[in-house]
Design a protein around this motif. Structure first.
Motif, PDB file in Angstrom:
ATOM      1  N   PRO A 128       0.833  -1.091  -0.022  1.00  0.00           N
ATOM      2  CA  PRO A 128      -0.011   0.096  -0.084  1.00  0.00           C
ATOM      3  C   PRO A 128       0.846   1.322  -0.117  1.00  0.00           C
ATOM      4  O   PRO A 128       1.886   1.394   0.498  1.00  0.00           O
ATOM      5  CB  PRO A 128      -0.818  -0.190   1.437  1.00  0.00           C
ATOM      6  CG  PRO A 128      -0.840  -1.726   1.666  1.00  0.00           C
ATOM      7  CD  PRO A 128       0.292  -2.009   0.981  1.00  0.00           C
ATOM      8  N   LYS A 129       0.513   2.136  -0.705  1.00  0.00           N
ATOM      9  CA  LYS A 129       0.925   3.567  -0.853  1.00  0.00           C
ATOM     10  C   LYS A 129       2.227   3.885  -1.179  1.00  0.00           C
ATOM     11  O   LYS A 129       3.212   4.477  -0.887  1.00  0.00           O
ATOM     12  CB  LYS A 129       0.760   4.217   0.827  1.00  0.00           C
ATOM     13  CG  LYS A 129      -0.388   4.482   0.962  1.00  0.00           C
ATOM     14  CD  LYS A 129      -0.622   5.087   2.379  1.00  0.00           C
ATOM     15  CE  LYS A 129      -1.956   5.246   3.126  1.00  0.00           C
ATOM     16  NZ  LYS A 129      -2.084   5.771   4.392  1.00  0.00           N
ATOM     17  N   SER A 132       1.604   4.112  -7.214  1.00  0.00           N
ATOM     18  CA  SER A 132       0.589   4.556  -7.449  1.00  0.00           C
ATOM     19  C   SER A 132      -0.314   3.734  -8.845  1.00  0.00           C
ATOM     20  O   SER A 132      -1.355   3.783  -8.563  1.00  0.00           O
ATOM     21  CB  SER A 132       0.545   5.936  -7.910  1.00  0.00           C
ATOM     22  OG  SER A 132       1.799   6.376  -9.105  1.00  0.00           O
ATOM     23  N   CYS A 135      -3.086   1.122  -7.841  1.00  0.00           N
ATOM     24  CA  CYS A 135      -4.286   1.413  -7.194  1.00  0.00           C
ATOM     25  C   CYS A 135      -5.348   1.258  -8.318  1.00  0.00           C
ATOM     26  O   CYS A 135      -5.190   1.076  -9.331  1.00  0.00           O
ATOM     27  CB  CYS A 135      -4.322   3.041  -6.958  1.00  0.00           C
ATOM     28  SG  CYS A 135      -3.102   3.559  -5.770  1.00  0.00           S
ATOM     29  N   GLU A 136      -6.674   1.173  -7.573  1.00  0.00           N
ATOM     30  CA  GLU A 136      -7.809   0.475  -8.395  1.00  0.00           C
ATOM     31  C   GLU A 136      -7.879   1.382  -9.533  1.00  0.00           C
ATOM     32  O   GLU A 136      -7.969   2.874  -9.486  1.00  0.00           O
ATOM     33  CB  GLU A 136      -9.075   0.786  -7.637  1.00  0.00           C
ATOM     34  CG  GLU A 136     -10.266   0.225  -8.282  1.00  0.00           C
ATOM     35  CD  GLU A 136     -11.503   0.123  -7.117  1.00  0.00           C
ATOM     36  OE1 GLU A 136     -12.460  -0.216  -7.667  1.00  0.00           O
ATOM     37  OE2 GLU A 136     -11.154   0.605  -5.927  1.00  0.00           O
ATOM     38  N   GLY A 138      -5.816   1.801 -11.841  1.00  0.00           N
ATOM     39  CA  GLY A 138      -4.328   2.517 -11.953  1.00  0.00           C
ATOM     40  C   GLY A 138      -3.949   1.869 -13.451  1.00  0.00           C
ATOM     41  O   GLY A 138      -4.748   0.868 -14.172  1.00  0.00           O
TER      42      GLY A 138
END
Length: 287
Positions: A128-129, A132, A135-136, A138
């Motif tokens: 996570p994080k 980028s 991400c959903e 992406g």
């Protein structure tokens, strides 16, 4: 008067002429072989077409040797992880050259072999994080790795690594936390590659540190468990003592230490054993 018999002279002359003939035949055969090879080479050069190789193709055909000791100690991963590396390289560095895409892959691998990051390619990419594009919605899911990504993966698999141990990268157009808190290692294309200001631990050092931490945690955990078991076992023993000691003192007509303490210790040991077994069954329960 002859001093050398005619037979000896004849044999000596025959040996000389035989040796000269052998050398003459050998020299002639060597010249013919050289002429044949020369004609073959000339014929091959005349028949073989000329192939021109561009400088870019030559650069990626022969991967340059790394100029520093790579953090990556093993390049043995499966096809799914190879696809993940190509996808993240395409999502993060689609506009970069082959080396730019390979550097993104190297950052992922450096994290796998560094302390403070997960131990697998998949976990690093989807941490996570961090990246980028994963991400959903992406770019990781909307782009498809091209031939340049496959060439970059081939370079990395064959040992290419000019990442200098970089663990992070960012666009040169933006200034973020990376440039303010990390050490700038180098810039390639549109990306700045950075690393921690302190020396990155090797994989072996990270494993030793994790083992020491795990041992300390286990020691602390068992200390708390034994303290809990002692308190739980002491309660029934104290209740037993509250009844048996006054009764024993009354029967003896004076305070003292007698068989009642054996019963108290027996109660403590039985309760401690039962509680300890119950906790161990809960901790080491087989699924």
């Amino acid at each position: 008067m002859r001093t050398v018999p005619p037979m000896v002279v004849s044999i000596a002359a025959g040996v000389v002429f035989f040796t000269a003939g052998v050398y003459a035949i050998k020299g002639s055969a060597t010249m013919q072989l050289q002429n044949t090879e020369h004609r073959t080479i000339v014929s091959t050069q005349e028949e073989s077409p000329t192939v021109e190789i561009s400088s870019s193709e030559l650069a990626y055909t022969q991967s340059p040797a790394p100029t520093y000791q790579s953090l990556v100690k093993s390049r043995d991963w499966d096809a799914d992880e190879s696809q993940m590396l190509m996808q993240i390289a395409m999502a993060e560095a689609e506009g970069e050259d082959t080396e730019g895409k390979a550097l993104v892959m190297c950052v992922v691998l450096n994290r796998v072999w560094s302390e403070g990051f997960p131990d697998s390619i998949e976990e690093v990419i989807f941490q996570p994080k961090q990246f980028s594009p994963v991400c959903e919605g992406g770019r990781y899911y909307t782009t498809e790795a091209d031939a340049d990504c496959r060439a970059a993966l081939e370079m990395v698999v064959n040992g290419w690594d000019e990442s200098e141990g970089a663990l992070y990268f960012e666009s040169c157009e933006n200034s973020s936390w990376h440039s303010q808190n990390l050490e700038l290692l180098f810039q390639h294309g549109g990306h700045r590659f950075t690393g921690r200001r302190h020396r990155t631990m090797t994989r072996a050092q990270a494993r030793r540190k994790k083992r020491r931490k795990a041992k300390m945690q286990r020691a602390l955990g068992w200390t708390l468990i034994f303290a809990f078991e002692f308190i739980v076992s002491a309660a029934p023993a104290a209740i037993t003592a509250a009844f048996l000691i006054p009764m024993a003192n009354a029967s003896r007509h004076y305070p003292g230490i007698g068989g009642e303490w054996i019963a108290i210790m027996l109660v403590f040991c039985l309760v401690f054993k039962a509680v300890h077994e119950r906790i161990c069954d809960w901790i080491f329960e087989e699924e």
